[in-house]
Write an enzyme that holds these catalytic residues in place. Structure first.
Site, short mmCIF file in Angstrom:
data_model
loop_
_atom_site.label_atom_id
_atom_site.label_comp_id
_atom_site.label_asym_id
_atom_site.label_seq_id
_atom_site.Cartn_x
_atom_site.Cartn_y
_atom_site.Cartn_z
N LYS A 184 58.01 39.84 36.57
CA LYS A 184 58.45 38.56 37.12
C LYS A 184 57.65 37.52 36.32
O LYS A 184 56.44 37.38 36.50
CB LYS A 184 58.13 38.51 38.63
CG LYS A 184 58.78 37.35 39.37
CD LYS A 184 58.08 36.07 39.10
CE LYS A 184 58.71 34.88 39.72
NZ LYS A 184 57.93 33.65 39.44
N GLY A 241 46.81 36.03 40.29
CA GLY A 241 47.18 34.69 40.74
C GLY A 241 46.39 34.28 41.96
O GLY A 241 45.23 34.67 42.12
N SER A 242 47.04 33.55 42.85
CA SER A 242 46.34 32.97 44.00
C SER A 242 46.12 34.01 45.10
O SER A 242 46.84 35.01 45.19
CB SER A 242 47.15 31.81 44.57
OG SER A 242 48.37 32.31 45.09
N ARG A 243 45.18 33.71 45.98
CA ARG A 243 44.93 34.61 47.11
C ARG A 243 46.15 34.63 48.02
O ARG A 243 46.56 35.69 48.50
CB ARG A 243 43.69 34.14 47.89
CG ARG A 243 43.24 35.21 48.85
CD ARG A 243 42.20 34.78 49.87
NE ARG A 243 40.92 34.37 49.37
CZ ARG A 243 39.79 34.44 50.10
NH1 ARG A 243 39.81 34.94 51.31
NH2 ARG A 243 38.67 33.99 49.62
N GLY A 245 49.33 34.13 47.22
CA GLY A 245 50.40 34.90 46.60
C GLY A 245 50.11 36.39 46.69
O GLY A 245 50.98 37.19 47.06
N GLY A 246 48.88 36.77 46.36
CA GLY A 246 48.51 38.19 46.40
C GLY A 246 48.63 38.75 47.81
O GLY A 246 49.17 39.85 48.01
N GLU A 265 44.78 40.70 41.53
CA GLU A 265 43.51 40.03 41.22
C GLU A 265 43.66 38.61 41.72
O GLU A 265 44.58 37.91 41.32
CB GLU A 265 43.31 40.07 39.70
CG GLU A 265 41.96 39.54 39.28
CD GLU A 265 41.98 39.19 37.80
OE1 GLU A 265 42.51 39.95 36.99
OE2 GLU A 265 41.46 38.11 37.49
N CYS A 302 39.41 33.30 36.14
CA CYS A 302 38.98 33.84 37.43
C CYS A 302 37.55 34.33 37.34
O CYS A 302 36.95 34.69 38.34
CB CYS A 302 39.90 34.94 37.88
SG CYS A 302 40.09 36.16 36.64
N GLU A 393 37.24 29.44 46.52
CA GLU A 393 37.39 29.20 45.08
C GLU A 393 38.06 27.85 44.83
O GLU A 393 39.07 27.53 45.45
CB GLU A 393 38.24 30.31 44.45
CG GLU A 393 38.45 30.14 42.96
CD GLU A 393 39.45 31.13 42.35
OE1 GLU A 393 39.21 31.61 41.25
OE2 GLU A 393 40.48 31.42 42.99
#
Ligand SMILES: NC(=O)C1=CN([C@@H]2O[C@H](COP(=O)(O)OP(=O)(O)OC[C@H]3O[C@@H](n4cnc5c(N)ncnc54)[C@H](O)[C@@H]3O)[C@@H](O)[C@H]2O)C=CC1
Ligand SMILES: O=C(O)CCC(=O)C(=O)O
Length: 526
Positions: A184, A241-243, A245-246, A265, A302, A393
Site C-alpha cells: 500500500k 508510521g504513526s501509533r 495507524g499501527g 514500527e 523514528c 513522541e
C-alpha cells in the site's frame, strides 16, 4: 521513465476510479502531476488473488533464482537513474544527498538479502534421524525447515521514500523469505512509489516469476489499508508510521477470523543518557553533536533523540549552553507533508504550553511552507514522572531534557519510559559502574543500546535490531532492519517419517543445496 498515476497489479498497470490525488511538493505547496487514481476493494481483491496464486510457486523458487530476483530489483531501481532522485526530492522536500544515500542503502539491503537467501541458513534445517532401536520407544525420522508465511501487506513509510517504502526493508525481507508482497503505497510519494514499483514489476517478469509476486496499490489509507489487512490471503503485515495507524491495523488483523501478525514500527523517543563523567569531559562537544542528530532530515527519524536524561549541575549547564547555541542557529527545514508539519507544530505547542516544561531554544524562523523550527525543552525528573503525556513522541526536531537530581533518578525515569527502538549512553570510563546498573533496565526497554554515538542512521547488517517493546513496535521479537528481519515472514514446518523423495530439497539426505543444517543437534554443512 514516465509516471502514469496507475497502480501496478501483477503484470498490469491499472488506473483506480475510487479517488483522485496528486503528490504535493512540500517545499512549495504545489500539487505535482500526474493525477493518481486510487483503488478500493476490487483492486485489493485482484492483487491478493494474484499474490495467493503466486505463493506456492514463489516460496519454492530455488535459492539462486530468488537471490537473482532481489539483485535484479536492485539493478532496475539503479537504472531508473536521476529521475528517481528528482521525483523523490520534489515529493518529500528531502535533499539530493540524503536521497542518493538512501537509494544506496535500499540497493545494499536488497543485495544483502540476496546473499542471505543464497547462503541458506535462514531455512534453519534440522534433521533428527530415526532411532529404530531406541528403547523403550523408537524415534521417528523428524526433520524441520522454515517456509514462507504467505502473501505480506507492506505499508510504505512517509519518511524513507526508498529504504522503508515500496522496495524497502519489509519488501526485501518478505521476498527473501519467499512471500509475495502487496504494497500500500504512501500517498506522500506516489510518483517515487510508481517508479520503484515498475522496477520491481519488471524484475518479476524478467526473472520468470509469477506476476502476483508483487502489486502496488494506492488509495484512501483507511479503506484500502483495512481491506488489505483483512483479506484472508494476506498472512502478515509490515508497517512503519504513526501509533494510531499501527494500532488500527493491529486491531483489524486481530479481529480477522484468522488473526495474523502485524510488524508495526510506530513511536519512539529514543532516550539519551548523558552520564556524569562524559558530561564533565566533553559537555560542549556533546551539545553540538546532539543538535546534529536531532535536526538531521528535519528530525523525521523514528530514531530521533527525543529525550535526554542527565544529572543537574554545572556540567549539564555547559551542555545546555552548547546545544542551545547550535540549535538556535539551525535553519528551519521542510517537513515531508503538511499533515506531519501540522502534527509537529501542535506537539511543540503542547510542550511549550505545559506548565512543567521550559523552552530552552528554538531554531531559526521559517521562510517557506511546511517548515519546522527545531525545539529544545527541559523539565525536572519530578515533573516528568508526574505527567505521562511528556513522553509522547513529537515527530520532528524536538527534544526534552530531563534534569535528574542524581544518577539513581535517571534509572527511575528510565523505568517509567515506554518501549523504545534505541537507548543511547554518552559515557566515559568513570561512568562504567553507573552504566552497568542502568543496562538491565535499558535491555528491557529498548531494541538497541548504543554507547558514544547517536541513534539516527541505522546500519543495515546481520546484527542490527531495529525494533523494541511496544509502542516502538507491535512485536518486540523481531527487527525491521538487518537480515534477521527475514524471520518475521517464516514459520517452521516439521516432516515426520515423510518418504525421502517427498521431502523438500533442503531436508534431503546428502544436502543437495549445500546449506547449513543441524543434524542430531550438530551444526554443519553435511
Ligand atoms: N515511527 C516512525 O517511524 C514514523 C512515525 N510517523 C508518525 O506518523 C505521523 C503521520 O505520518 P504518516 O507517515 O502519514 O503515518 P500514518 O500512520 O498516518 O500512515 C502510514 C500508512 O498507514 C496508512 N494508515 C494510517 N492509518 C490507517 C488506518 N487507520 N487504517 C488503515 N491504514 C492506515 C496510511 O494510509 C499510510 O499508508 C507522523 O506525524 C509521525 O508522528 C511517521 C513516519 C515514521
Ligand atoms: O535512523 C534510521 O536510519 C532509520 C530510522 C527509521 O527507521 C525511521 O525513521 O522510520
Amino acid at each position: 521513465m514516465t509516471i502514469t498515476g496507475e497502480m501496478l497489479i501483477g503484470a498490469s498497470a491499472h488506473r483506480g476510479n475510487q479517488s483522485e490525488f496528486r503528490a504535493v511538493d512540500p517545499a512549495t505547496g504545489e500539487a505535482l502531476d500526474p493525477v493518481f487514481g486510487g483503488g478500493g476493494a476490487a483492486e485489493v481483491e485482484r492483487a491478493c488473488a494474484l499474490a495467493w496464486a503466486a505463493f506456492d510457486t514463489f516460496r519454492e523458487t530455488g535459492l539462486e533464482q530468488r537471490a537473482a530476483f532481489l539483485e535484479t530489483v536492485a539493478q532496475n531501481i539503479l537504472d531508473i537513474g536521476d529521475d528517481l532522485i528528482t521525483r523523490a526530492m520534489a515529493e518529500t522536500g528531502l535533499p539530493r544527498a540524503r536521497l542518493e544515500g538512501e537509494r544506496g542503502r535500499t540497493l545494499g539491503q536488497l543485495r544483502l538479502f540476496a546473499q542471505v537467501v543464497r547462503e541458506g541458513s535462514w531455512v534453519e534445517a534440522r534433521i533428527d534421524p530415526a532411532l529404530p532401536e531406541r528403547k523403550p520407544l523408537p524415534r521417528a525420522d523428524i526433520r524441520q525447515r522454515h517456509i514462507a508465511l504467505g502473501p505480506v501487506a507492506v505499508f510504505g513509510a512517509s519518511n524513507f521514500p526508498l529504504a522503508f517504502s515500496v522496495a524497502g526493508g519489509d519488501t526485501a525481507s518478505a521476498f527473501a523469505a519467499g512471500c509475495p508482497v502487496v504494497v500500500k503505497g504512501h500517498g506522500a510519494h506516489p510518483g517515487t512509489s510508481e517508479l520503484v514499483g515498475r522496477a520491481v514489476q519488471a524484475a518479476v517478469a524478467s526473472c520468470g516469476l509469477p506476476e502476483g509476486v508483487f502489486s502496488l496499490l494506492f488509495g484512501n489509507g483507511r479503506e484500502i489499508g483495512t481491506a488489505l489487512v483483512a483479506d484472508p490471503r494476506i498472512k502478515a503485515v509490515g508497517f512503519t508510521g504513526s501509533r494510531g495507524g499501527g494500532l488500527a491495523l493491529m486491531g483489524v488483523a486481530a479481529r480477522r477470523p484468522e488473526p495474523i501478525p502485524v510488524y508495526a514500527e510506530m513511536s519512539s523517543i529514543n532516550p539519551v543518557f548523558l552520564m556524569p563523567a562524559a558530561l564533565a569531559s566533553r559537555a560542549e562537544a556533546l551539545g553540538k553533536a546532539f543538535v546534529g542528530s536531532l535536526t538531521m532530515g528535519a528530525g523525521q527519524f523514528c530514531t530521533n533523540p527525543g529525550i535526554l536524561l542527565a544529572v543537574d549541575g554545572p556540567e549539564l549547564d555547559r551542555f545546555v549552553a552548547a546545544a542551545t547555541e547550535a540549535l538556535g542557529g539551525s535553519a528551519a527545514s521542510t517537513m515531508l507533508t503538511p499533515g506531519i508539519h501540522a502534527a509537529f507544530d501542535s506537539g511543540v505547542a503542547k510542550l511549550a504550553g505545559s506548565g512543567a516544561v521550559t523552552t530552552l531554544a528554538r531554531g531559526l524562523a521559517c521562510s517557506g511552507p511546511n517548515q519546522a523550527q527545531a525545539a529544545f525543552f527541559t523539565a525536572t525528573a519530578e515533573a516528568f514522572l508526574a505527567d505521562t503525556e511528556l513522553q509522547e513522541e513529537v515527530f520532528g526536531a524536538a527534544s526534552l531534557l530531563i534534569r535528574c537530581p542524581d544518577v539513581a533518578a535517571m534509572t527511575v525515569v528510565a523505568e517509567r519510559l515506554e518501549g523504545q527502538l534505541t537507548a543511547t549512553l554518552q559515557m566515559d570510563a568513570a561512568d562504567k559502574g553507573a552504566v552497568a546498573a542502568l543496562i538491565p533496565t535499558l535491555e528491557r526497554k529498548a531494541g538497541r543500546i548504543l554507547a558514544n554515538g547517536w541513534p539516527t542512521g541505522v546500519e543495515v547488517c546481520h546484527a542490527m535490531v531495529h525494533g523494541g517493546p511496544f509502542p516502538a513496535t507491535s512485536d518486540p521479537r523481531s527487527t525491521s532492519v538487518g537480515t534477521l528481519a527475514i524471520r518475521r515472514f517464516l514459520r517452521p514446518v516439521c516432516y515426520q517419517d515423510i518418504p525421502a523423495d517427498l521431502l523438500p530439497e533442503s531436508l534431503r539426505d546428502g544436502n543437495p543445496q549445500g546449506i547449513w543444517r543441524r543434524i542430531d543437534g550438530t551444526l554443519g554443512q553435511e
